[in-house]
Design a protein around this motif. Structure first.
Motif, mmCIF file in Angstrom:
data_model
loop_
_atom_site.group_PDB
_atom_site.id
_atom_site.type_symbol
_atom_site.label_atom_id
_atom_site.label_comp_id
_atom_site.label_asym_id
_atom_site.label_seq_id
_atom_site.Cartn_x
_atom_site.Cartn_y
_atom_site.Cartn_z
ATOM 1 N N LEU A 60 3.313 33.945 18.333
ATOM 2 C CA LEU A 60 2.707 33.064 19.335
ATOM 3 C C LEU A 60 2.711 31.613 18.890
ATOM 4 C CD1 LEU A 60 -0.450 35.251 20.159
ATOM 5 C CD2 LEU A 60 1.802 35.345 21.222
ATOM 6 N N ILE A 69 -4.009 30.639 23.207
ATOM 7 C CA ILE A 69 -4.654 31.928 23.388
ATOM 8 C C ILE A 69 -5.948 32.010 22.571
ATOM 9 C CG2 ILE A 69 -3.463 33.080 21.459
ATOM 10 C CD1 ILE A 69 -3.146 35.528 23.320
ATOM 11 N N ASP A 71 -9.488 34.708 21.406
ATOM 12 C CA ASP A 71 -9.689 36.083 20.944
ATOM 13 C C ASP A 71 -9.713 37.079 22.098
ATOM 14 O OD1 ASP A 71 -10.285 36.020 17.887
ATOM 15 O OD2 ASP A 71 -11.427 34.345 18.695
ATOM 16 N N GLN A 73 -8.358 36.864 25.072
ATOM 17 C CA GLN A 73 -7.032 37.033 25.667
ATOM 18 C C GLN A 73 -6.103 37.833 24.752
ATOM 19 O OE1 GLN A 73 -6.196 32.876 26.158
ATOM 20 N NE2 GLN A 73 -6.945 32.828 28.282
ATOM 21 N N LEU A 74 -6.195 37.587 23.435
ATOM 22 C CA LEU A 74 -5.347 38.326 22.500
ATOM 23 C C LEU A 74 -5.730 39.808 22.486
ATOM 24 C CD1 LEU A 74 -3.147 38.304 20.339
ATOM 25 C CD2 LEU A 74 -4.882 37.669 18.648
ATOM 26 N N LEU A 77 -4.351 41.401 25.585
ATOM 27 C CA LEU A 77 -2.900 41.582 25.476
ATOM 28 C C LEU A 77 -2.575 42.853 24.694
ATOM 29 C CD1 LEU A 77 0.058 40.601 25.668
ATOM 30 C CD2 LEU A 77 -0.360 39.251 23.607
ATOM 31 N N VAL A 121 0.332 34.224 14.338
ATOM 32 C CA VAL A 121 -0.597 33.519 15.226
ATOM 33 C C VAL A 121 -0.971 32.170 14.617
ATOM 34 C CG1 VAL A 121 -1.543 35.572 16.340
ATOM 35 C CG2 VAL A 121 -2.512 34.796 14.176
ATOM 36 N N CYS A 124 -2.823 28.831 16.313
ATOM 37 C CA CYS A 124 -3.597 29.247 17.492
ATOM 38 C C CYS A 124 -5.061 28.942 17.191
ATOM 39 C CB CYS A 124 -3.372 30.723 17.785
ATOM 40 S SG CYS A 124 -1.657 31.159 18.167
ATOM 41 N N LEU A 127 -8.510 30.894 18.031
ATOM 42 C CA LEU A 127 -8.834 32.208 17.482
ATOM 43 C C LEU A 127 -9.902 32.081 16.404
ATOM 44 C CD1 LEU A 127 -5.282 33.824 17.129
ATOM 45 C CD2 LEU A 127 -6.963 34.217 18.932
ATOM 46 N N GLY A 131 -9.790 38.635 17.416
ATOM 47 C CA GLY A 131 -8.487 39.022 17.952
ATOM 48 C C GLY A 131 -7.533 39.471 16.861
ATOM 49 N N CYS A 135 -5.823 43.161 16.419
ATOM 50 C CA CYS A 135 -4.375 43.340 16.268
ATOM 51 C C CYS A 135 -4.053 44.243 15.083
ATOM 52 C CB CYS A 135 -3.690 41.985 16.083
ATOM 53 S SG CYS A 135 -3.603 40.970 17.568
#
Length: 582
Positions: A60, A69, A71, A73-74, A77, A121, A124, A127, A131, A135
């Motif tokens: 990303l 993005i 947390d 939204q991640l 996803l 990431v 980003c 965050l 998130g 992941c």
């Protein structure tokens, strides 16, 4: 035969090709595409997330709009990826058509079918860590995690004790520039991801770290090969020595740049004392590196340089006895802690207790280490002896109190492997007579930076540089090197690609151009000749060196053309428009 008037719609294409068609599209285009009003349908949606579930890399950081993005939204996803792949995975008994749900909050690791091995990431900045934790919980095959420059990343809260993650394959962890990462957060992060197999740790820019936390964390990583703690101002020589001893059989890359509290003489004094006894005895062959090559004269020069710099080390420190005693206490503590941690973590491999610390090191960066007044004579020579000739790259930028004998010993010790040296700002340069040994010891080096060196002695001023015929990158900014010496060096180097002589007022551009006519193999890609005597205009320099990509720190026409082509490819792979790249 007349062409068919039937136009294949998206559903037909997807049914014929499958989700693999998305593997040819950049991530940014995929994530934006499935939300497009023109493409809202179940087949496209499911195909998108099936592809993401089978891909090996999710990045990303290459696209500006993806870096926004957060947390929530991640997490959403990853949930979408898991839900779609669960529905079609043969290992799951339930089947759902449109509404799906996934809840793994009660288990430490989720047995989901995501195959991602690389997660990036970086940058980003929205965050905070939840998130990233989510992941890793759903990526059992993960090997590389890049979280650099996450300014709001708080591992102490996000990786609170809740069970270890099933990330036993993780080898690369980069959290550089995470300003909020403290000692508790670092311990929780490494232990939660089961970091025993981690080979690369990057904590550069994490200024809150201290000795105990770094050393304890590193002790858990029994296979650690590369450690970067640059900018950690509270780490001392005790923590560095503990790291070097505990990881002595695996550590190959170490960066201590700008670690201002590290006092190398305190750490190395006991080894230096042992070495000076060997070098001054009849049994001096034990002070020679294992790969030493040369005749009796080379050996005598090496021993003389080694003794000179070690004696100088003892003289510049008034309280040698106190430092030596402290250094010996350090070594005793290292051995005890190593045995203690080995039993706690249950290390299953046996370490050779005779191995010296730093014995496997290949890359060392100690630029600007310690305070400005620290005297480092003898330290580099001792490190070279402990290492035994395996060093390939050494960065000594900003260290003025280093003797040229140190570098001579380093070059002689690592002669066959030594490829890169940055010794800019060094004050103590060899005389015209001893410079032959100084440069001959580094004859295999490919990258050399002696910027700021204005202490050459004699009329020839560095003529011994001609020994360095394998150079690819040479940087002599703001030095008093003469035209004759530079011309001789350029005619001898057939592989030179980068040359920087910015601020060398004794040079002229005509002489640089003349080197090309003498040595037709001189195909420079980068040249920086600012602030020299330009008796030949820049257009002539470009015509003499048609391969130039950068001239005086600016792209040439050829370089601009190639850079645009590279950017176009880079932007497409990231799925971003050029104007959105940050």
């Amino acid at each position: 035969m007349q062409p068919s008037n039937n136009v294949s719609d998206l559903n037909t294409v997807m049914a014929a090709v499958g989700y693999q068609i998305f593997a040819f599209l950049p991530l940014g285009s995929i994530l934006n595409g499935y939300r497009s009003p023109m493409l809202v349908n179940t087949i496209f949606h499911d195909g998108t997330f099936q592809c993401l579930g089978q891909t090996k890399s999710i990045s990303l950081s290459q696209c500006a709009h993806l870096r926004k993005i957060n947390d929530e939204q991640l997490i959403r996803l990853i949930q979408n990826i898991v839900e779609v792949n669960e529905a079609s995975h043969p290992g799951y008994t339930r089947r759902v058509s449109r509404r799906r749900g996934h809840d793994c909050s009660k288990v430490p690791a989720c047995p989901c079918p995501i195959k991602v091995t690389h997660l990036d990431v970086s940058r980003c900045r929205s965050l905070k860590g939840e998130g990233v934790h989510y992941c890793l919980k759903h990526m059992p095959q993960i090997q590389r995690v890049l979280c650099s420059s996450l300014t709001n990343f708080d591992a102490a809260e996000s990786f609170a004790p809740c069970g270890d993650l099933q990330t036993a394959k993780l080898e690369y962890l980069d959290v550089s520039g995470c300003a909020k990462l403290d000692n508790v957060g670092m311990k929780r992060l490494v232990t939660t991801v089961q970091g025993k197999n981690i080979r690369h740790l990057d904590f550069s820019g994490c200024s809150a770290l201290i000795d105990d936390s770094v050393a304890g964390t590193v002790a858990f990583c029994q296979n650690l090969e590369c450690l970067n703690v640059a900018g950690s101002v509270d780490i001392t020589c005790f923590g560095v020595g503990l790291i070097a001893y505990v990881c002595r059989s695996t550590l190959r890359c170490l960066s201590l740049r700008e670690c201002s509290s590290v006092n190398l003489p305190k750490l190395l004094m006991s080894a230096s004392d042992e070495l000076i006894d060997l070098a001054g005895s009849e049994d001096d062959h034990r002070a020679l590196p294992p790969n030493f090559e040369g005749d009796t004269n080379d050996r005598s020069l090496y021993i003389a340089a080694l003794c000179s710099v070690l004696v100088q080390m003892m003289r510049v420190h008034d309280n040698v006895g106190e430092i030596l005693h402290l250094s010996q206490r350090y070594m005793a503590s290292f051995k005890k802690l190593d045995e203690k941690w080995s039993s706690i973590w249950g290390l299953n491999h046996e370490r050779d207790k005779k191995d010296r610390m730093l014995s496997q090191l290949e890359v060392l960066d100690i630029g600007y280490v310690g305070n400005r007044n620290i005297r480092l004579e003898g330290c580099i020579a001792t490190i070279a002896w402990l290492n035994g000739g395996k060093l390939k790259q050494v960065d000594l930028e900003g260290l003025k109190n280093i003797s040229h004998f140190d570098i001579s010993v380093l070059g002689s010790t690592s002669r066959n492997n030594f490829k890169r040296l940055n010794a800019s700002a060094i004050m103590d340069l060899p005389s015209e007579h001893s410079s032959c040994f100084f440069f001959h010891a580094m004859k295999n080096i490919k990258e050399l930076d002696l910027s700021g060196v204005n202490h050459w002695e004699g009329n020839s001023k560095g003529v011994a540089l001609v020994f360095l015929t394998n150079l690819i990158n040479l940087k002599l900014d703001n030095t008093d090197i003469t035209e004759a010496v530079l011309l001789t060096v350029l005619t001898k180097c057939k592989s030179l690609l980068k040359l920087s002589v910015c601020g060398c007022t004794d040079l002229t551009s005509n002489k640089i151009c003349a080197a090309k006519f003498i040595n037709p193999h001189l195909n420079l890609l980068e040249l920086d000749c600012r602030y020299i005597n330009l008796d030949a205009p820049l257009w002539k320099i470009q015509s003499v060196f048609p391969t130039l990509l950068r001239l005086n720190n600016r792209c040439t026409e050829r370089g601009t053309r190639m850079l645009k082509a590279h950017h176009a490819s880079f932007y497409w792979r990231g799925g971003a428009r050029e104007r959105n790249i940050g």
